[in-house]
Design an enzyme around this catalytic site. Structure first.
Site, short mmCIF file in Angstrom:
data_model
loop_
_atom_site.label_atom_id
_atom_site.label_comp_id
_atom_site.label_asym_id
_atom_site.label_seq_id
_atom_site.Cartn_x
_atom_site.Cartn_y
_atom_site.Cartn_z
N ASP A 199 0.88 -1.16 0.00
CA ASP A 199 0.00 0.00 0.00
C ASP A 199 0.92 1.21 0.00
O ASP A 199 1.75 1.38 0.91
CB ASP A 199 -0.85 -0.05 1.27
N HIS A 241 5.74 12.37 -16.84
CA HIS A 241 6.48 13.60 -17.19
C HIS A 241 6.57 14.49 -15.97
O HIS A 241 5.62 14.60 -15.18
CB HIS A 241 5.89 14.30 -18.42
N ASP A 260 -1.00 17.89 -13.15
CA ASP A 260 -0.34 17.65 -14.44
C ASP A 260 1.10 18.18 -14.38
O ASP A 260 1.34 19.32 -14.69
CB ASP A 260 -1.13 18.35 -15.55
N GLU A 279 7.49 17.17 -21.92
CA GLU A 279 6.28 16.50 -22.44
C GLU A 279 5.32 17.55 -22.98
O GLU A 279 4.68 17.36 -24.00
CB GLU A 279 5.61 15.68 -21.33
N GLU A 280 5.23 18.67 -22.25
CA GLU A 280 4.24 19.69 -22.61
C GLU A 280 4.57 20.40 -23.92
O GLU A 280 3.72 21.09 -24.47
CB GLU A 280 4.10 20.72 -21.46
N ASP A 318 0.14 10.02 -16.19
CA ASP A 318 0.08 11.44 -16.50
C ASP A 318 -1.31 11.94 -16.09
O ASP A 318 -2.30 11.62 -16.73
CB ASP A 318 0.31 11.63 -18.01
N HIS A 367 -3.80 22.85 -17.09
CA HIS A 367 -2.90 23.81 -17.75
C HIS A 367 -3.13 25.25 -17.30
O HIS A 367 -2.89 26.19 -18.06
CB HIS A 367 -2.99 23.69 -19.28
N ASP A 403 -4.48 8.49 -4.06
CA ASP A 403 -4.16 7.34 -3.20
C ASP A 403 -4.39 6.02 -3.96
O ASP A 403 -3.51 5.16 -4.04
CB ASP A 403 -5.04 7.39 -1.95
N ASP A 409 -1.47 3.38 -5.45
CA ASP A 409 -1.46 1.94 -5.13
C ASP A 409 -1.53 1.10 -6.41
O ASP A 409 -0.92 0.03 -6.48
CB ASP A 409 -2.65 1.60 -4.23
N1 DPN Z 1 -0.31 14.73 -21.38
C1 DPN Z 1 -1.18 15.71 -20.82
C2 DPN Z 1 -1.33 16.84 -21.77
O1 DPN Z 1 -1.24 16.62 -22.97
O2 DPN Z 1 -1.50 17.97 -21.35
C3 DPN Z 1 -2.50 15.18 -20.29
C4 DPN Z 1 -3.19 14.08 -21.01
C5 DPN Z 1 -2.82 12.76 -20.78
C6 DPN Z 1 -4.23 14.33 -21.88
C7 DPN Z 1 -3.47 11.70 -21.41
C8 DPN Z 1 -4.87 13.31 -22.53
C9 DPN Z 1 -4.50 11.99 -22.30
ZN ZN Z 2 -0.22 18.67 -19.68
#
Ligand code: DPN
Ligand code: ZN
Ligand code: CA
Length: 457
Positions: free
Chosen positions: A62, A144, A156, A190-191, A219, A306, A321, A325
């Protein structure tokens, strides 16, 4: 079926092509069997005097929510101290990397910071390897670590970053020695378009790619108006997450908000099995979803997606939580190696012609990725096209050379083809290795070929 007319010889017809296509579909469903990387199921030797517990016997822990939230608090402070965000190219991003790296280094991980350049700024991926496990079977989990510039990025993706970090630390606390090698990743940029994860996959030599048996992506897993979404990708990974939620009595839905919108996409694009969890972004929760999950219908899963309000208060603790897990459950379950399901099919569609009244021929089938011995009821599916099946003697030959007779010749058995499933007690045979179907034609005139055959474990 043949109507026997004395003196008339039957030429095998290639009706097999249709059957082979159907079998190819079956094969695709059983793809892990056919595509699994070669495996050495060598378990790392531990010097500790502990009994040799199978990894599968160790339940996933856990994950303490307080620990996950403590990481989030640190990431929030990092954002606050660095202009309010943790975005690519900003000081808050590198500070986030250093925070996570420090925890991992102290816990015994081998960490690597991979640099890349995007939009004129240096970006960083953080990779952490847990020593041990089969280097030919690598289970990766990632999130990310960058935010957008408008806020601290707590849901996010502080949520995924913190859950993956705490899972890695739980691996260390348990001193887990799974069958597979464990690798964790925190992606940069990632963004900006999955820049870090694309860079990692593109720079992974193809020999290394083929060793990655799965990539799990996290994510946004603490959305304030949370849904419980599972990626619809690799069936085994998907089922593992579904099993976890089924155990909690929570129904899940397939993630539809944006396939390919996160760091699993570069892995998926090179054929690596992927999966993951998601609690929703700017899509609106329906009445039906609010009914089963709670929360507010008619509102976004994350109204602060965002935005500057994606702060520490933008987290649903219950969702975070449960999802944390679930991360640990998947890492434990999918790395154990002893969760290999029964019913896995290994098949070959390669035709082998059988000489008339001649020497025995064999068709080979490599079984990999299993552990231990073959089952007591190993199913051997045989598809031999032949114009007089009574001519044929058929054996299954185990990797060590032991032969199991499936069928004897029988001069009066004039029917076409041997299309049958035999059951063999193969429990004294090691499962992995090259199995063979051996066929001999011991009567003159009629001929044929091995069309396909398969082993179901
Ligand atoms: N990856 C994030 C984004 O593009 O802002 C959030 C996200 C993840 C959106 C998975 C859709 C699916
Ligand atoms: Zn994002
Ligand atoms: Ca013959």
């Amino acid at each position: 079926m043949k109507i026997t007319v004395p003196g008339v010889r039957h030429i095998p017809t290639r009706t097999a092509a249709v059957a082979a296509l159907a079998l190819a579909g079956l094969l695709a469903a059983a793809a892990p069997a056919a595509t699994a990387a070669p495996v050495t199921s060598q378990r790392p030797v531990r010097s500790a005097p502990a009994p040799a517990l199978e990894a599968s016997a160790l339940a996933a822990p856990d994950i303490p929510l307080a620990n996950v939230k403590a990481h989030l608090t640190q990431l929030s402070s990092i954002a606050a101290a660095n202009g309010g965000n943790r975005a690519h190219g900003r000081a808050g991003y590198l500070a986030s990397v250093n925070y996570v790296k420090g925890k991992l280094d102290a816990a015994g991980f081998t960490t690597t910071v991979q640099q890349f350049t995007s939009s004129g700024a240096t970006g960083y991926n953080l990779i952490a390897d847990w020593p041990g496990g089969d280097p030919n079977q690598v289970l990766m989990s990632g999130a990310h670590l960058d935010s957008v510039t408008s806020g601290a990025g707590m849901n996010d993706n502080g949520s995924g970053s913190s859950a993956v970090l705490e899972t890695a630390l739980a691996v260390s606390r348990a001193q887990l020695q799974p069958t597979k090698h464990l690798r964790f990743a925190w992606w940069g940029a990632e963004e900006l378009g999955l820049i870090g994860s694309k860079y990692y996959v593109n720079n992974l030599p193809s020999a290394e790619r083929s060793k990655v048996s799965g990539y799990l992506n996290f994510d946004m897993i603490g959305s304030p108006n949370a849904g419980y979404f599972v990626y619809d990708d690799d069936p085994t990974i998907e089922q593992t997450f579904k099993d976890y939620y089924a155990g909690l009595g929570i129904s899940t839905e397939i993630e539809t908000e944006g396939d390919g919108r996160s760091d699993h996409a570069p892995f998926k694009n090179v054929g690596i099995p992927v999966g993951g969890l998601f609690s929703g972004a700017d899509y609106i929760k329906t009445a039906a979803q609010a009914q089963k999950w709670g929360g507010t219908s008619g509102q976004a899963f994350d109204r602060c997606y965002h935005s500057s309000c994606d702060s520490l208060t933008n987290i649903n603790d219950t969702a975070l939580d449960r999802n944390s897990d679930a991360v640990a459950y998947a890492v434990w379950t999918l790395s154990a190696g002893s969760t290999i399901p029964s019913g896995e099919v290994f098949e070959t569609l390669t035709d082998v012609s059988i000489p008339d009244n001649g020497a025995a021929v064999t068709s080979s089938l490599t079984v990999s990725g299993r552990t231990g011995n073959a089952p007591t009821a190993l199913k051997v599916g045989v598809d031999i096209k032949h114009t007089w099946r009574g001519d044929l003697v058929v054996d299954l030959v185990a990797p060590d050379g032991t032969a199991y007779r499936l069928k004897n010749s029988s001069s009066g058995d004039s029917a076409d083809n041997v299309i049958a499933t035999y059951t063999v007690n193969a429990s004294s045979e090691v499962a992995n290795g090259a199995w063979k179907l051996r066929v001999q034609d011991v009567g003159a005139q009629d001929t044929g070929y091995i069309d396909s055959w398969r082993l179901t474990f």
